[in-house]
Design a protein around this motif. Structure first.
Motif, PDB file in Angstrom:
ATOM      1  N   GLY A 171      -3.599   6.929  10.501  1.00 31.18           N
ATOM      2  CA  GLY A 171      -3.723   6.119   9.392  1.00 31.18           C
ATOM      3  C   GLY A 171      -3.275   7.321   8.339  1.00 31.18           C
ATOM      4  N   LYS A 180       0.919  -1.012   0.179  1.00 26.51           N
ATOM      5  CA  LYS A 180       0.167  -0.052   0.053  1.00 26.51           C
ATOM      6  C   LYS A 180       0.716   1.223   0.145  1.00 26.51           C
ATOM      7  CE  LYS A 180      -3.107   2.250   2.309  1.00 26.51           C
ATOM      8  NZ  LYS A 180      -3.471   2.717   4.145  1.00 26.51           N
ATOM      9  N   GLY A 200      -0.536   8.706   7.372  1.00 32.02           N
ATOM     10  CA  GLY A 200       0.480   8.623   7.395  1.00 32.02           C
ATOM     11  C   GLY A 200       2.336   9.597   8.348  1.00 32.02           C
ATOM     12  N   LYS A 201       1.412  10.152   9.027  1.00 23.98           N
ATOM     13  CA  LYS A 201       2.015  11.121   9.498  1.00 23.98           C
ATOM     14  C   LYS A 201       2.910   9.923  10.793  1.00 23.98           C
ATOM     15  CE  LYS A 201      -1.604  12.741  12.344  1.00 23.98           C
ATOM     16  NZ  LYS A 201      -2.535  11.831  11.940  1.00 23.98           N
ATOM     17  N   SER A 202       3.163   9.585  10.959  1.00 24.83           N
ATOM     18  CA  SER A 202       3.692   8.761  11.888  1.00 24.83           C
ATOM     19  C   SER A 202       5.111   7.800  11.160  1.00 24.83           C
ATOM     20  CB  SER A 202       3.718   6.814  12.422  1.00 24.83           C
ATOM     21  OG  SER A 202       2.809   7.789  13.882  1.00 24.83           O
ATOM     22  N   THR A 203       4.395   7.678   9.984  1.00 22.10           N
ATOM     23  CA  THR A 203       5.388   6.959   8.988  1.00 22.10           C
ATOM     24  C   THR A 203       6.086   8.197   8.373  1.00 22.10           C
ATOM     25  OG1 THR A 203       3.528   5.536   8.359  1.00 22.10           O
ATOM     26  CG2 THR A 203       5.479   5.450   6.966  1.00 22.10           C
TER      27      THR A 203
HETATM   28  N1  LIG Z   1       5.003  -2.304   8.514  1.00 17.80           N
HETATM   29  C1  LIG Z   1       3.512  -1.529   8.042  1.00 17.80           C
HETATM   30  N2  LIG Z   1       2.822  -2.941   6.955  1.00 17.80           N
HETATM   31  C2  LIG Z   1       1.613  -2.385   6.317  1.00 17.80           C
HETATM   32  N3  LIG Z   1       1.131  -1.010   6.747  1.00 17.80           N
HETATM   33  C3  LIG Z   1       1.998  -0.360   7.680  1.00 17.80           C
HETATM   34  C4  LIG Z   1       2.866  -0.536   8.456  1.00 17.80           C
HETATM   35  N4  LIG Z   1       2.582   0.555   8.698  1.00 17.80           N
HETATM   36  C5  LIG Z   1       2.030   1.198   8.811  1.00 17.80           C
HETATM   37  N5  LIG Z   1       1.067   1.089   8.296  1.00 17.80           N
HETATM   38  C6  LIG Z   1       0.429   1.666   7.794  1.00 17.80           C
HETATM   39  O1  LIG Z   1       0.041   2.327   7.354  1.00 17.80           O
HETATM   40  C7  LIG Z   1      -0.956   3.455   6.894  1.00 17.80           C
HETATM   41  C8  LIG Z   1      -0.153   5.356   8.054  1.00 17.80           C
HETATM   42  O2  LIG Z   1      -0.285   4.631   9.528  1.00 17.80           O
HETATM   43  P1  LIG Z   1       0.942   5.582  10.870  1.00 17.80           P
HETATM   44  O3  LIG Z   1       1.813   6.736   9.477  1.00 17.80           O
HETATM   45  O4  LIG Z   1       1.026   5.153  11.379  1.00 17.80           O
HETATM   46  O5  LIG Z   1      -0.497   6.921  10.158  1.00 17.80           O
HETATM   47  P2  LIG Z   1      -0.539   7.928  11.258  1.00 17.80           P
HETATM   48  O6  LIG Z   1       0.522   8.374  12.229  1.00 17.80           O
HETATM   49  O7  LIG Z   1      -1.388   9.276  10.441  1.00 17.80           O
HETATM   50  O8  LIG Z   1      -1.897   7.923  12.152  1.00 17.80           O
HETATM   51  C9  LIG Z   1      -1.630   3.067   7.698  1.00 17.80           C
HETATM   52  O9  LIG Z   1      -2.935   2.421   7.324  1.00 17.80           O
HETATM   53  C10 LIG Z   1      -1.003   1.819   8.081  1.00 17.80           C
HETATM   54  O10 LIG Z   1      -1.738   0.525   8.525  1.00 17.80           O
END
Ligand SMILES: Nc1ncnc2c1ncn2[C@@H]1O[C@H](COP(=O)(O)OP(=O)(O)O)[C@@H](O)[C@H]1O
Ligand SMILES: [Mg+2]
Lengths: 257, 225
Positions: free
Chosen positions: A45, A22, A47-50
């Protein structure tokens, strides 16, 4: 709040990241100038943390470029990467304090093991940073003996001790009981007023209103809206940010700070 | 009856010395196994795919082959084939150590994997290299969690060490066997041997329990995480 220097401290260009097939981040770009505070906001969800973890390569981006001042960072140049990470402080939602070390040692350990400071010097500096966030008296306590707010303040002290040029804060108050949020926000406000350059993911709308230089609204891996708080948050304006925030407001009944 | 008492009195110091040899063999093997086990565990959690496979083979081999076979294989087979001249005791320490290393590695691997991933992330975010983070952050926590398993491994290895008598090491079992075959006082002698093993187990387990309390992290509850 206005920048004297025009050259950005941190420049992030077209970051992409795929996880589990994804597209989590889709060509995200932004810049931070010295002393700026930018706020990442948007649905869970999105993508902020990512994004924040891609910036210091805890999650390696698939593509995109990152500069600290004039230096472009490459993940394969380990020495440069480690030096870069020292200059980019990271605050996590769930603190991630080192459980086997007391508050003072949590702050001192990287000074000793990464900056190679002498033990005494490192402990002195660590105490100074704990005092700066108002918990010098908790120096001898272990993470399991601290409240959430105290833990987050230790983690801020730990990052500050490395003399960061930029700080990345990933929902620093989201794991806290409501009555503990204020003490952490106060520390962050003081940092902002002292001119720390920061990018902050948060849902604390009231807090950022008077403090943020810019809001980046992020959804489905893209920054879909950005601008100054006045433009995006003022009631009546038909921005995505505004409608998201009023929804938040209804749900949580968050008090304005 | 008098004869029995006399045999016990005469052989006690001799068997006690054997307990010393057993202790040396087991402590040596535990330490050797510790060094091997830690490295295997780190390789299995953080290593590249080929390394994981290689150490995986090691673990399977030493878990899959009986210690008795390993003792003969190394002492009479491999060491003499390679022209290495090792004493029986040193061979026992090596073979038990390599075997224990395989078991210990799984204790440490489980402990490392039970730590929250945020610990490594936070260490990296501060500019630590992975090896520095493992040494300063991961292992100090993982080893604390490993102490109960380590203690259990000690009590098992202690009993396995009785097999060393087949190589003629002068530990508890070999000495007891030697005296019993001459005096025919099997019952009291083997009871004495049993008592010595029990005492060594007790000492080790109590000592490790003390260490566990000593390095316990204040406020940290192992049950609530
Ligand atoms: N290791 C992973 N494998 C698959 N999907 C992931 C993984 N880590 C995060 N995600 C997905 O990436 C999306 C963004 O997550 P994240 O960056 O935590 O968003 P936020 O911090 O904005 O809530 C979410 O849909 C989450 O499910
Ligand atoms: Mg998040």
């Amino acid at each position: 709040m206005t920048s004297v220097e025009t050259r950005p401290v941190l420049r992030v260009e077209r970051i992409c990241k795929k996880l589990g097939g994804k597209q989590i981040l889709n060509e995200v770009s932004f810049e931070l100038r010295k002393g700026e505070l930018k706020v990442l906001i948007g649905p869970s969800g999105g993508g902020k943390s990512t994004l924040l973890q891609c910036i210091n390569f805890l999650i390696p981006p698939d593509s995109g470029r990152i500069w600290l001042k004039d230096q472009e960072i490459h993940i394969h140049r380990k020495r440069d990467l480690y030096a870069y990470r020292q200059k980019v402080g990271m605050i996590f939602q769930d603190f991630n304090l080192f459980d086997h070390l007391n508050a003072l040692e949590n702050v001192a350990i990287a000074l000793r093991k990464v900056k190679k400071m002498a033990k005494r010097e490192a402990l002195e500096r660590a105490l100074q940073e704990l005092n700066r966030v108002g918990i010098g008296d908790k120096a001898a306590l272990y993470p399991a003996q601290l409240s959430g707010g105290q833990k987050q303040r230790v983690s801020i002290a730990r990052a500050l001790a490395m003399d960061p040029e930029v700080m990345l804060l990933d929902e620093p108050t989201s794991a806290l009981d409501p009555e503990l949020i204020g003490e952490v926000l106060t520390v962050i406000r003081n940092l902002a007023q002292d001119g720390m350059t920061m990018i902050l993911a948060t849902h604390q709308i009231g807090f950022i209103r008077g403090l943020a230089d810019e809001i980046l609204f992020m959804q489905e891996g893209q920054i879909i809206e950005q601008g100054i708080p006045l433009d995006l948050l003022t009631a009546g304006k038909s921005s995505r940010t505004q409608s998201f925030c009023s929804k938040l407001h209804e749900l949580s009944g968050e008090q304005e700070l | 009856m008098l004869e029995t008492v006399q045999v016990i009195k005469d052989s006690f110091p001799y068997l006690l010395e054997g307990a010393g040899v057993t202790a040396i063999a087991v402590v040596g093997a535990m330490l050797f196994g510790f060094v091997i086990g830690i490295q295997i565990a780190v390789a299995q959690v953080y290593g590249a795919a080929w390394l994981r496979r290689a150490v995986g083979l090691y673990v399977w081999f030493f878990r899959g082959v009986p210690i008795l076979v390993l003792l003969f294989l190394f002492y009479f087979g491999l060491f003499s084939f390679l022209g290495i001249n090792l004493s029986a005791l040193a061979s026992v320490v090596l073979v038990l150590g390599m075997t224990s290393g395989a078991y210990q590695s799984q204790i440490y691997r489980g402990a490392i994997q039970s730590l929250p991933t945020g610990q490594l992330k936070a260490a990296r975010a501060l500019g630590m290299s992975d090896s520095r983070a493992i040494l300063s952050i991961i292992l100090p926590q993982a080893l604390r969690l490993s102490l109960p398993g380590f203690s259990n491994e000690y009590s098992i290895l202690l009993k396995d060490s009785a097999l060393a008598f087949v190589l003629g090491t002068s530990e508890i079992m070999a000495r007891t066997h030697f005296v019993a075959s001459r005096t025919y006082q099997h019952l009291p002698l083997y009871l004495m041997a049993a008592l010595l093993y029990y005492l060594l187990t007790w000492l080790g387990v109590k000592g490790l329990r003390y260490l566990e309390e000593k390095v316990r992290i204040p406020g940290y509850s192992y049950h609530q995480g």
